[in-house]
Design a protein around this motif. Structure first.
Motif, PDB file in Angstrom:
ATOM      1  N   THR A   5       1.065  14.816  -3.759  1.00  0.00           N
ATOM      2  CA  THR A   5       1.039  15.810  -2.690  1.00  0.00           C
ATOM      3  C   THR A   5       2.347  15.839  -1.910  1.00  0.00           C
ATOM      4  OG1 THR A   5       0.099  14.145  -1.233  1.00  0.00           O
ATOM      5  CG2 THR A   5      -1.451  15.589  -2.381  1.00  0.00           C
ATOM      6  N   PHE A  46       4.828  -1.746   8.238  1.00  0.00           N
ATOM      7  CA  PHE A  46       5.572  -0.525   7.922  1.00  0.00           C
ATOM      8  C   PHE A  46       4.757   0.693   8.319  1.00  0.00           C
ATOM      9  CE2 PHE A  46       3.175  -1.604   4.097  1.00  0.00           C
ATOM     10  CZ  PHE A  46       2.580  -0.395   3.755  1.00  0.00           C
ATOM     11  N   LYS A  47       5.440   1.819   8.377  1.00  0.00           N
ATOM     12  CA  LYS A  47       4.764   3.082   8.659  1.00  0.00           C
ATOM     13  C   LYS A  47       5.096   4.089   7.580  1.00  0.00           C
ATOM     14  CE  LYS A  47       4.122   2.979  13.643  1.00  0.00           C
ATOM     15  NZ  LYS A  47       4.496   3.532  14.957  1.00  0.00           N
ATOM     16  N   ILE A  48       4.162   4.991   7.367  1.00  0.00           N
ATOM     17  CA  ILE A  48       4.427   6.132   6.494  1.00  0.00           C
ATOM     18  C   ILE A  48       4.443   7.378   7.367  1.00  0.00           C
ATOM     19  CG2 ILE A  48       3.474   7.583   4.656  1.00  0.00           C
ATOM     20  CD1 ILE A  48       2.371   4.964   3.408  1.00  0.00           C
ATOM     21  N   LYS A  49       5.526   8.136   7.263  1.00  0.00           N
ATOM     22  CA  LYS A  49       5.628   9.373   8.031  1.00  0.00           C
ATOM     23  C   LYS A  49       6.023  10.492   7.097  1.00  0.00           C
ATOM     24  CE  LYS A  49       6.316   7.986  12.687  1.00  0.00           C
ATOM     25  NZ  LYS A  49       6.469   8.754  13.927  1.00  0.00           N
ATOM     26  N   THR A  50       5.480  11.658   7.356  1.00  0.00           N
ATOM     27  CA  THR A  50       5.791  12.804   6.511  1.00  0.00           C
ATOM     28  C   THR A  50       6.685  13.767   7.271  1.00  0.00           C
ATOM     29  OG1 THR A  50       3.653  12.555   5.427  1.00  0.00           O
ATOM     30  CG2 THR A  50       4.783  14.654   5.125  1.00  0.00           C
ATOM     31  N   LYS A  59       8.006  11.877   2.143  1.00  0.00           N
ATOM     32  CA  LYS A  59       7.320  10.735   2.750  1.00  0.00           C
ATOM     33  C   LYS A  59       8.362   9.669   3.040  1.00  0.00           C
ATOM     34  CE  LYS A  59       3.103  12.331   1.916  1.00  0.00           C
ATOM     35  NZ  LYS A  59       1.791  12.274   2.497  1.00  0.00           N
TER      36      LYS A  59
ATOM     37  N   ASP B  39      -4.324  15.002   5.023  1.00  0.00           N
ATOM     38  CA  ASP B  39      -4.492  16.415   4.752  1.00  0.00           C
ATOM     39  C   ASP B  39      -5.927  16.655   4.280  1.00  0.00           C
ATOM     40  OD1 ASP B  39      -3.613  18.979   4.679  1.00  0.00           O
ATOM     41  OD2 ASP B  39      -1.966  18.591   3.288  1.00  0.00           O
ATOM     42  N   GLU B  77      -6.864   6.150  -2.312  1.00  0.00           N
ATOM     43  CA  GLU B  77      -6.430   5.229  -3.369  1.00  0.00           C
ATOM     44  C   GLU B  77      -4.948   4.918  -3.296  1.00  0.00           C
ATOM     45  OE1 GLU B  77      -7.533   5.989  -7.406  1.00  0.00           O
ATOM     46  OE2 GLU B  77      -9.585   6.522  -6.851  1.00  0.00           O
ATOM     47  N   ASN B  78      -4.158   5.926  -3.019  1.00  0.00           N
ATOM     48  CA  ASN B  78      -2.712   5.760  -3.008  1.00  0.00           C
ATOM     49  C   ASN B  78      -2.205   5.899  -1.574  1.00  0.00           C
ATOM     50  OD1 ASN B  78       0.077   6.203  -3.072  1.00  0.00           O
ATOM     51  ND2 ASN B  78      -0.024   7.182  -5.080  1.00  0.00           N
ATOM     52  N   MET B  79      -1.550   4.896  -1.057  1.00  0.00           N
ATOM     53  CA  MET B  79      -1.144   4.906   0.353  1.00  0.00           C
ATOM     54  C   MET B  79      -0.198   6.061   0.694  1.00  0.00           C
ATOM     55  SD  MET B  79       1.673   1.905   0.866  1.00  0.00           S
ATOM     56  CE  MET B  79       0.745   0.490   0.322  1.00  0.00           C
ATOM     57  N   TYR B  80       0.503   6.553  -0.306  1.00  0.00           N
ATOM     58  CA  TYR B  80       1.428   7.660  -0.018  1.00  0.00           C
ATOM     59  C   TYR B  80       0.703   8.998   0.138  1.00  0.00           C
ATOM     60  CZ  TYR B  80       4.670   4.038  -1.297  1.00  0.00           C
ATOM     61  OH  TYR B  80       5.350   2.846  -1.348  1.00  0.00           O
ATOM     62  N   THR B  81      -0.605   8.966  -0.015  1.00  0.00           N
ATOM     63  CA  THR B  81      -1.412  10.144   0.286  1.00  0.00           C
ATOM     64  C   THR B  81      -1.426  10.416   1.791  1.00  0.00           C
ATOM     65  OG1 THR B  81      -2.827   9.681  -1.607  1.00  0.00           O
ATOM     66  CG2 THR B  81      -3.754  11.118   0.094  1.00  0.00           C
ATOM     67  N   PHE B  82      -1.278   9.351   2.583  1.00  0.00           N
ATOM     68  CA  PHE B  82      -1.301   9.512   4.043  1.00  0.00           C
ATOM     69  C   PHE B  82      -0.155  10.395   4.511  1.00  0.00           C
ATOM     70  CE2 PHE B  82      -3.770   5.512   3.862  1.00  0.00           C
ATOM     71  CZ  PHE B  82      -4.823   5.875   4.697  1.00  0.00           C
ATOM     72  N   GLU B  83      -0.457  11.209   5.499  1.00  0.00           N
ATOM     73  CA  GLU B  83       0.599  12.004   6.129  1.00  0.00           C
ATOM     74  C   GLU B  83       1.382  11.114   7.094  1.00  0.00           C
ATOM     75  OE1 GLU B  83       1.214  15.594   5.761  1.00  0.00           O
ATOM     76  OE2 GLU B  83       0.140  15.038   3.939  1.00  0.00           O
ATOM     77  N   ASN B  84       0.667  10.512   8.028  1.00  0.00           N
ATOM     78  CA  ASN B  84       1.287   9.608   8.997  1.00  0.00           C
ATOM     79  C   ASN B  84       0.326   8.465   9.271  1.00  0.00           C
ATOM     80  OD1 ASN B  84       3.757  11.276   9.926  1.00  0.00           O
ATOM     81  ND2 ASN B  84       2.052  12.712  10.119  1.00  0.00           N
ATOM     82  N   ILE B  85       0.810   7.243   9.103  1.00  0.00           N
ATOM     83  CA  ILE B  85      -0.053   6.082   9.295  1.00  0.00           C
ATOM     84  C   ILE B  85       0.798   4.822   9.458  1.00  0.00           C
ATOM     85  CG2 ILE B  85      -0.307   5.447   6.863  1.00  0.00           C
ATOM     86  CD1 ILE B  85      -3.263   5.644   9.322  1.00  0.00           C
ATOM     87  N   GLY B  86       0.262   3.842  10.182  1.00  0.00           N
ATOM     88  CA  GLY B  86       0.927   2.542  10.276  1.00  0.00           C
ATOM     89  C   GLY B  86       0.098   1.487   9.561  1.00  0.00           C
ATOM     90  N   CYS B  99      -2.416   4.519  14.139  1.00  0.00           N
ATOM     91  CA  CYS B  99      -1.764   5.816  14.245  1.00  0.00           C
ATOM     92  C   CYS B  99      -0.253   5.615  14.219  1.00  0.00           C
ATOM     93  CB  CYS B  99      -2.178   6.512  15.537  1.00  0.00           C
ATOM     94  SG  CYS B  99      -1.235   8.023  15.835  1.00  0.00           S
ATOM     95  N   ALA B 100       0.450   6.408  13.429  1.00  0.00           N
ATOM     96  CA  ALA B 100       1.905   6.256  13.319  1.00  0.00           C
ATOM     97  C   ALA B 100       2.618   6.756  14.559  1.00  0.00           C
ATOM     98  CB  ALA B 100       2.418   6.996  12.084  1.00  0.00           C
ATOM     99  N   ASP B 101       1.948   7.569  15.360  1.00  0.00           N
ATOM    100  CA  ASP B 101       2.635   8.147  16.516  1.00  0.00           C
ATOM    101  C   ASP B 101       2.292   7.493  17.847  1.00  0.00           C
ATOM    102  OD1 ASP B 101       4.394  10.109  15.411  1.00  0.00           O
ATOM    103  OD2 ASP B 101       2.621  11.180  14.745  1.00  0.00           O
TER     104      ASP B 101
END
Ligand SMILES: Nc1nc2c(ncn2[C@@H]2O[C@H](COP(=O)(O)OP(=O)(O)OP(=O)(O)O)[C@@H](O)[C@H]2O)c(=O)[nH]1
Ligand SMILES: [Mg+2]
Ligand SMILES: [Zn+2]
Lengths: 203, 128
Positions: A5, A46-50, A59, B39, B77-86, B99-101
């Motif tokens: 995605t 770590f954090k993931i940000k889009t 990402k 999403d 399943e895949n962590m890169y599915t997240f939009e924003n996350i810590g 929450c990443a923010d």
């Protein structure tokens, strides 16, 4: 697995002397309405940000580095996979600025050679305690041909901007390497390699 | 294939207004700042019981972590599915999600063995 995605994944690392504010840059000063003691006690890995840049969904995976790391203890494995490095110093602490040169040397020795770097002069909310002028930060960045910005994790100044600029710089490189890249478009949109001065908080 | 899988999902799942075809029908956001976490249709609804530390721990309580049992999650399943996350540091094969923010959390957990993540539905809000 479900379809991908996003278009690109960039791994970014926060590096710099102890106390410059790396953890605070990643973990916002939660003096908002809500302080979550449980999370801050364990700490963020770590954090993931889009982010969306030039129509691409990117990402960012942003890693803090452990508190006690020093440049002589950080070696290749630490930098593995990193495509961008935020090199942080504290504008109120001369030593952390002097060490930037050592960190740069360490990165040259151990990181992937085309890793994109950016220098951050953090704590720019503390004007009264400043010992490193913005001009000196700009000068060292120019000397090494990398981007520079002053930030404040506390006042939330330039943090998001810094990450998008670093991501954009990586995107420039990545796009340049893609066989089917539209070179003319990239050339037109490429920004200057250094952030324009004075948008920062601390002038 | 798809029809057969429908038989497997419990009828209960279909009654949740935020679940469609076993997935999150709506966008998943942070309760406190609205940051986008997932999403729509990017994760699977799963009913399971799991203890999570409370988002706000009572301050008069020194050491003991206060937990709450959560029964509904979104499985990622895949962590890169997240939009924003810590992701926190690891504690006993778990990382907690925040929450990443605004750093509110735990909003779920991540299993470091399976590398799957689970978002606690009672700790997020849905939006269109
Ligand atoms: N005024 C001000 N203080 C800051 C800022 N960023 C960090 N600090 C303070 O600086 C101190 C160190 O911050 P950390 O984020 O823990 O520093 P670090 O780089 O992670 O340090 P190590 O984990 O030891 O490597 C803390 O007391 C923070 O409150 C800032 O932007 N402004
Ligand atoms: Mg730290
Ligand atoms: Zn939030």
């Amino acid at each position: 697995m479900a379809k991908k995605t996003y278009d690109l994944l960039f791994k970014l690392l926060l590096i710099g002397d102890s106390g410059v504010g790396k953890t605070c840059i990643l973990f916002r000063f939660s003096d908002n309405h809500f302080t979550t003691t449980f999370i801050s006690t364990i700490g963020i890995d770590f954090k993931i940000k889009t982010v969306e840049l030039r129509g691409k969904k990117i990402k960012l995976q942003i890693w803090d580095t452990a508190g006690q790391e020093r440049f002589h203890t950080i070696t290749t494995s630490y930098y593995r996979g990193a495509m961008g490095i935020m090199l942080v110093y504290d504008i109120t602490n001369e030593k952390t600025f002097d060490d930037i040169v050592k960190w740069l040397r360490n990165i040259d020795e151990h990181a992937n050679e085309d890793v994109e770097k950016m220098i951050l002069g953090n704590k720019c909310d503390m004007e009264e305690k400043r010992v490193v002028s913005k001009e000196r930060g700009e000068a060292i960045a120019r000397e090494h041909g990398i981007r520079f910005m002053e930030t404040s994790a506390k006042a939330n100044i330039n943090i998001d901007r810094a990450f998008s600029e670093l991501a954009e710089a990586i995107l420039d490189k990545t796009a340049g390497r893609e066989a089917d890249a539209d070179h003319s478009r990239i050339a037109v949109e490429r920004r200057p390699s250094r952030a324009p001065p004075s948008r920062a908080c601390c002038t | 294939m798809a029809e057969m899988e429908n038989d497997v999902s419990p009828i209960e799942t279909e009654q949740r207004e935020y679940v469609e075809d076993g997935k999150n029908k709506l966008v998943v956001q942070c309760k406190f700042c609205g940051s986008k976490i997932l999403d729509k249709k990017s994760s699977n609804y799963i009913a399971q019981e799991k203890d999570l530390p409370l988002m706000q721990q009572a301050s008069n309580n020194d050491r003991e972590v206060q937990n709450e049992t959560i029964k509904e999650f979104y499985h990622v399943e895949n962590m890169y599915t997240f939009e924003n996350i810590g992701f926190t540091h690891t504690v006993d094969n778990h990382k907690y999600l925040s929450c990443a923010d605004c750093d509110a959390g735990p909003v779920g957990y991540h299993d470091t063995n399976t590398r799957h993540s689970y978002v606690a539905i009672s700790r997020i809000v849905h939006s269109k």
